[in-house]
Design an enzyme around this catalytic site. Structure first.
Site, PDB file in Angstrom:
ATOM      1  N   GLN A  30      90.964  14.410  78.970  1.00 50.09           N
ATOM      2  CA  GLN A  30      90.479  13.136  78.445  1.00 50.09           C
ATOM      3  C   GLN A  30      91.054  12.893  77.058  1.00 50.09           C
ATOM      4  OE1 GLN A  30      86.269  12.883  80.890  1.00 50.09           O
ATOM      5  NE2 GLN A  30      86.206  12.755  78.709  1.00 50.09           N
TER       6      GLN A  30
ATOM      7  N   ARG B 169      81.987  17.039  85.168  1.00 51.31           N
ATOM      8  CA  ARG B 169      83.266  17.304  84.498  1.00 51.31           C
ATOM      9  C   ARG B 169      84.389  17.162  85.517  1.00 51.31           C
ATOM     10  NH1 ARG B 169      81.035  16.228  80.637  1.00 51.31           N
ATOM     11  NH2 ARG B 169      80.751  17.402  78.720  1.00 51.31           N
TER      12      ARG B 169
ATOM     13  N   ASN C  89      71.318  13.041  76.522  1.00 48.07           N
ATOM     14  CA  ASN C  89      71.797  11.954  77.389  1.00 48.07           C
ATOM     15  C   ASN C  89      71.691  12.315  78.876  1.00 48.07           C
ATOM     16  OD1 ASN C  89      73.865  13.812  77.484  1.00 48.07           O
ATOM     17  ND2 ASN C  89      75.367  12.541  76.446  1.00 48.07           N
TER      18      ASN C  89
ATOM     19  N   HIS D   2      84.803   7.893  80.475  1.00 46.11           N
ATOM     20  CA  HIS D   2      83.625   8.742  80.256  1.00 46.11           C
ATOM     21  C   HIS D   2      82.593   8.015  79.377  1.00 46.11           C
ATOM     22  CE1 HIS D   2      82.304  13.175  79.470  1.00 46.11           C
ATOM     23  NE2 HIS D   2      81.281  12.382  79.688  1.00 46.11           N
TER      24      HIS D   2
HETATM   25  P1  NDP Z   1      71.456  21.635  82.379  1.00 47.52           P
HETATM   26  O1  NDP Z   1      71.848  22.824  81.602  1.00 47.52           O
HETATM   27  O2  NDP Z   1      70.043  21.179  82.324  1.00 47.52           O
HETATM   28  O3  NDP Z   1      71.779  21.847  83.916  1.00 47.52           O
HETATM   29  C1  NDP Z   1      72.906  22.496  84.358  1.00 47.52           C
HETATM   30  C2  NDP Z   1      72.568  23.121  85.680  1.00 47.52           C
HETATM   31  O4  NDP Z   1      73.772  23.595  86.275  1.00 47.52           O
HETATM   32  C3  NDP Z   1      71.630  24.306  85.553  1.00 47.52           C
HETATM   33  O5  NDP Z   1      70.541  24.103  86.428  1.00 47.52           O
HETATM   34  C4  NDP Z   1      72.501  25.464  85.999  1.00 47.52           C
HETATM   35  O6  NDP Z   1      71.835  26.406  86.746  1.00 47.52           O
HETATM   36  C5  NDP Z   1      73.447  24.780  86.948  1.00 47.52           C
HETATM   37  N1  NDP Z   1      74.625  25.602  87.230  1.00 47.52           N
HETATM   38  C6  NDP Z   1      75.427  26.240  86.367  1.00 47.52           C
HETATM   39  N2  NDP Z   1      76.398  26.899  87.018  1.00 47.52           N
HETATM   40  C7  NDP Z   1      76.171  26.678  88.344  1.00 47.52           C
HETATM   41  C8  NDP Z   1      76.828  27.121  89.519  1.00 47.52           C
HETATM   42  N3  NDP Z   1      77.876  27.939  89.458  1.00 47.52           N
HETATM   43  N4  NDP Z   1      76.336  26.686  90.705  1.00 47.52           N
HETATM   44  C9  NDP Z   1      75.236  25.887  90.767  1.00 47.52           C
HETATM   45  N5  NDP Z   1      74.579  25.452  89.662  1.00 47.52           N
HETATM   46  C10 NDP Z   1      75.042  25.855  88.474  1.00 47.52           C
HETATM   47  O7  NDP Z   1      72.448  20.478  81.926  1.00 47.52           O
HETATM   48  P2  NDP Z   1      72.380  18.920  82.211  1.00 47.52           P
HETATM   49  O8  NDP Z   1      71.805  18.700  83.558  1.00 47.52           O
HETATM   50  O9  NDP Z   1      71.791  18.199  81.069  1.00 47.52           O
HETATM   51  O10 NDP Z   1      73.948  18.597  82.222  1.00 47.52           O
HETATM   52  C11 NDP Z   1      74.785  19.165  83.215  1.00 47.52           C
HETATM   53  C12 NDP Z   1      76.236  18.852  82.911  1.00 47.52           C
HETATM   54  O11 NDP Z   1      76.467  17.464  83.039  1.00 47.52           O
HETATM   55  C13 NDP Z   1      76.678  19.175  81.472  1.00 47.52           C
HETATM   56  O12 NDP Z   1      76.997  20.522  81.306  1.00 47.52           O
HETATM   57  C14 NDP Z   1      77.881  18.284  81.334  1.00 47.52           C
HETATM   58  O13 NDP Z   1      79.033  18.930  81.822  1.00 47.52           O
HETATM   59  C15 NDP Z   1      77.545  17.096  82.216  1.00 47.52           C
HETATM   60  N6  NDP Z   1      77.168  15.929  81.405  1.00 47.52           N
HETATM   61  C16 NDP Z   1      77.932  14.794  81.498  1.00 47.52           C
HETATM   62  C17 NDP Z   1      77.664  13.707  80.699  1.00 47.52           C
HETATM   63  C18 NDP Z   1      78.446  12.438  80.812  1.00 47.52           C
HETATM   64  O14 NDP Z   1      78.416  11.630  79.893  1.00 47.52           O
HETATM   65  N7  NDP Z   1      79.138  12.198  81.904  1.00 47.52           N
HETATM   66  C19 NDP Z   1      76.578  13.743  79.703  1.00 47.52           C
HETATM   67  C20 NDP Z   1      75.760  14.933  79.787  1.00 47.52           C
HETATM   68  C21 NDP Z   1      76.082  15.990  80.570  1.00 47.52           C
HETATM   69  P3  NDP Z   1      70.966  27.573  86.135  1.00 47.52           P
HETATM   70  O15 NDP Z   1      70.692  27.212  84.720  1.00 47.52           O
HETATM   71  O16 NDP Z   1      69.792  27.496  87.050  1.00 47.52           O
HETATM   72  O17 NDP Z   1      71.793  28.782  86.265  1.00 47.52           O
END
Ligand code: NDP
Length: 401
Positions: free
Chosen positions: A314, A285, A147, A333
């Site tokens: 939530q 989140r 998603n 959400h």
């Molecule tokens: P990804 O794993 O593709 O992306 C997460 C990114 O966050 C990665 O690039 C990671 O960096 C980065 N990251 C982690 N920790 C840090 C930090 N301390 N500082 C900066 N960047 C950081 O996941 P998605 O993009 O698919 O999803 C991201 C989040 O969105 C999910 O974990 C979830 O919490 C939320 N979400 C919400 C939804 C909703 O319905 N509202 C649905 C889907 C997701 P790197 O890997 O480069 O270290």
């Protein structure tokens, strides 16, 4: 034979749908980076049906019961003696969604001695105490990418909604008014603004790509830098830390997972670094932000608007201040659980269960914890530890509405 406990959100208040607005959904076979969409051997639902609520059962019952397993589906997840608590003692698998999270705290994990797999029907497994899962050698998996694009679309909608002042203008129409000045006294064009994402993973990058045609200046920060070709294509400015991004952006969107490193990353100090009148969008989140600091920033005008669809806990209790703070555009959400997204996460859950029961490996990109350590997407995007503290407050929902 295994017992599977599946925690899903309630059906619509008027009952489970008998028909739908559209006859189907587009079929997505692969995601932008080439990862293939979920590919179970079979599915027992029609794409586009409501699968994420209790009666939808993620389309799992026929498959699981035909194999002799027991499936318990419930929305009753919080408070003393909830159905979830009562079912945990012999559960082997708990399936839950971020939208209506079954908080698997260390206490609950301790009461589930047979638990082997905590599966998230969606993305984001911060509702599981990952440290406790690591310590107990429980596998935690989610349906990576299912998603991400759904959320990216929601982010773009919310940015435009806030900057152009859409919700108050809509409300004037419903109230029978024609109050142009009231509507436009805080309405701007997005064009020319600096827009930055905290994290450029699957969602963050998709947001950047979708915003490029709006002729904005794009910024990002992430632990790993994007390939140079992507930075050039989108004309991105990279920042080594959030502080540096916060100082220059008019609009900031949060797109990183919640883990101990990111909890409360947006607090009074970070908000003070932002430009006065910045807009903040958080579909990642709720706990990435200090709840009361957001309210203070909106009341003082430091933030011109805050929108998102994630809260902590939530469901948010009726008196959660984000329900009534000024200049907000919150939804419950929902961004990752459109009917389109549900088809993909239900198919992904089915794929993971087929792998689990047939002794085949779960796709690496779906793993968050495996073999007593962070693995797969978990090793890349999370840090070990626990972010569930305070989740017991979800039990107050409904008590003070
Ligand atoms: P990804 O794993 O593709 O992306 C997460 C990114 O966050 C990665 O690039 C990671 O960096 C980065 N990251 C982690 N920790 C840090 C930090 N301390 N500082 C900066 N960047 C950081 O996941 P998605 O993009 O698919 O999803 C991201 C989040 O969105 C999910 O974990 C979830 O919490 C939320 N979400 C919400 C939804 C909703 O319905 N509202 C649905 C889907 C997701 P790197 O890997 O480069 O270290």
């Amino acid at each position: 034979m295994a017992k599977i406990v599946c925690v899903l959100y309630d059906d619509p208040i008027d009952g489970y749908p008998q028909s739908y607005a559209r006859d189907g959904i587009p079929e997505i076979k692969a995601y932008p980076d080439g990862q293939t969409a979920p590919s179970p051997k079979a599915i027992d639902f029609r794409p586009g049906e409501l699968l994420g609520s209790v009666s939808g059962e993620l389309g799992l019952r026929q498959y699981l019961e035909s194999q002799g397993h027991t499936l318990v589906v419930t929305a009753d997840k919080d408070g003393e003696n909830s159905r979830l608590d009562r079912e945990l003692h012999d559960a082997e698998i708990v399936i839950s969604q971020p939208f209506w999270p079954a908080y698997l705290t260390a206490e609950r994990i301790a009461r589930a001695p047979k638990l082997k797999l905590a599966l998230t029907a969606g993305i984001g497994s911060d509702h599981v105490d990952l440290q406790a899962a690591i310590d107990r050698n429980i596998t935690v998996a989610e349906i990576t990418y299912c998603n991400s694009i759904s959320v990216a679309e929601h982010v773009v909608m919310m940015i435009l909604g806030l900057v152009r002042n859409y919700i108050p203008a809509y409300q004037w129409v419903v109230k029978g008014g024609w109050n142009i000045a009231d509507c436009v006294a805080c309405s701007y064009d997005l064009e020319g603004m600096a827009v930055g994402t905290v994290a450029a993973g699957r969602i963050g990058l998709a947001v950047l790509r979708r915003l490029k045609p709006f002729d904005v200046n794009l910024h990002y920060t992430d632990r790993h830098r994007l390939p140079e070709a992507v930075e050039k294509e989108l004309n991105l400015t990279w920042h080594a830390n959030i502080e540096s991004l916060a100082e220059v952006c008019d609009v900031i969107t949060l797109n990183c997972p919640l883990h101990p490193e990111t909890e409360h990353m947006i607090d009074d100090a970070m908000l003070a670094k932002m430009k006065r009148g910045a807009y903040l969008i958080n579909t990642a989140r709720g706990k990435l932000c200090d709840r009361d600091a957001i309210v203070r920033a909106l009341e003082s005008g430091q933030l011109a608007g805050y929108a998102g669809d994630v809260w902590f806990p939530q469901p948010a209790p009726g008196d959660h201040p984000w329900r009534s703070m000024p200049h907000h555009g919150m939804t419950p959400h929902i961004s990752g659980t459109s009917l389109s997204a549900q088809t993909r996460y239900a198919a992904g859950v089915r794929e993971v269960l087929e792998c689990y029961f047939e002794g085949r490996p779960i796709r690496n990109e779906y793993l968050v914890v495996d073999g007593g350590k962070l693995a797969g997407v978990g090793a890349h995007s999370y840090s070990a530890g626990n972010a569930t503290a305070g989740s017991e407050d979800a039990a107050r929902f409904g008590k003070n509405r």
